[in-house]
Write an enzyme that holds these catalytic residues in place. Structure first.
Site, PDB file in Angstrom:
ATOM      1  N   CYS A  81      45.445  66.646 -56.823  1.00  0.00           N
ATOM      2  CA  CYS A  81      45.727  66.603 -58.390  1.00  0.00           C
ATOM      3  C   CYS A  81      44.931  67.088 -59.513  1.00  0.00           C
ATOM      4  O   CYS A  81      43.723  66.564 -59.277  1.00  0.00           O
ATOM      5  CB  CYS A  81      45.836  64.787 -58.713  1.00  0.00           C
ATOM      6  N   CYS A 192      49.549  71.934 -62.521  1.00  0.00           N
ATOM      7  CA  CYS A 192      49.645  70.996 -61.575  1.00  0.00           C
ATOM      8  C   CYS A 192      50.806  70.403 -60.500  1.00  0.00           C
ATOM      9  O   CYS A 192      51.151  71.755 -60.055  1.00  0.00           O
ATOM     10  CB  CYS A 192      51.030  69.744 -62.469  1.00  0.00           C
TER      11      CYS A 192
END
Length: 267
Positions: A81, A192
């Site tokens: 992440c 992302c």
């Protein structure tokens, strides 16, 4: 570490964590290059998205998930992440100095290396773009290419809800991405880990524009393998590994969606 301790630790699974389902795009690459390893993936969808939260909140959430995985026994941790990496990776490494911990960052370096002088757009969550770590990365390459961050608040939620194509996604790209596109746009960096699952539809949206789309999944997975080799923790290549998927959300359909994403065609 004694030889028997290394042998025992070598058989432990590799922990993967993300704010939700996005890190599965990194897990896919890791499984592809290390099919003999066991993996535990923990998605914190109950608290998603991380990218709109305060840094201290993100750090606490990241540590909570890391502790959940450590309690189950892991030999390495991949923070799949970008937002959690930016907010917490340094503190995680200080807290767990004996654990190989691999983070992820937007693939700006490979985009610059492959650039022919065109504009590079970096799609990322608002919090990732605000982070000091992100700005340090930009500063490294700002003199080598035109790099433009694009805040994509709400884009990861499309993946969390399993909406990987359709008119709503077109409208999102039209509003948030189209204003940054030009004839000089050469590369889009998916900053992302959720975004690679939208790559196919993004290509459709871009039409015949010759824009390369890249992300950091492969680079992160290769770094994970390198660190496991360095610590002598790679399993022997004599079996097919297993994958366990867990999620903080009580919504059982997220587990089914996770398995769907693991086999979803990205390119």
């Amino acid at each position: 570490m004694a030889m028997e301790d290394i042998s025992t630790k070598r058989n432990l699974p590799i922990g993967f964590m993300d704010s939700g389902l996005g890190g599965l795009s990194v897990l896919r690459e890791a499984v592809r290059i290390m099919p003999y390893e066991d993996f535990i993936y923990y998605g914190d969808s109950l608290n998603a998205p991380y990218g709109t939260k305060d840094q201290e909140v993100i750090r606490k959430l990241t540590f909570h998930v890391a502790e959940q995985l450590l309690e189950q026994g892991i030999k390495a941790l991949t923070v799949a992440c970008n937002t959690a990496t930016s907010a917490a990776i340094r503190q995680l490494r200080v807290t767990y100095p004996d654990l190989p911990i691999i983070g992820i960052e937007p693939a700006i370096k490979p985009a610059v290396i492959r650039s022919h002088g065109g504009r590079i757009l970096v799609l990322a969550t608002p919090m990732t773009i605000q982070q000091e770590k992100f700005h340090r990365l930009l500063d490294l390459y700002k003199d080598q290419a035109e790099i433009i961050p694009v805040k994509c608040e709400g884009l990861m939620e499309f993946v969390e809800q399993g909406n990987l194509d359709g008119k709503a996604l077109d409208l999102y790209f039209e509003e948030h991405l189209a204003p940054y596109l030009s004839e000089n746009t050469e590369t889009i960096v998916l900053g992302c880990t959720h975004y690679p699952f939208l790559k196919h539809h993004l290509r459709t949206f871009l039409g015949n524009k010759k824009i390369e789309i890249i992300d950091g999944s492969l680079g992160t997975s290769l770094e994970l393998k390198r660190q496991l080799e360095q610590h002598k923790l790679l399993r022997p290549d004599d079996r097919k590994g297993q994958i366990i998927i867990q999620n903080s959300s009580p919504r059982q359909e997220l587990i089914h969606l996770s398995w769907r994403l693991l086999s979803f065609p990205i390119d």
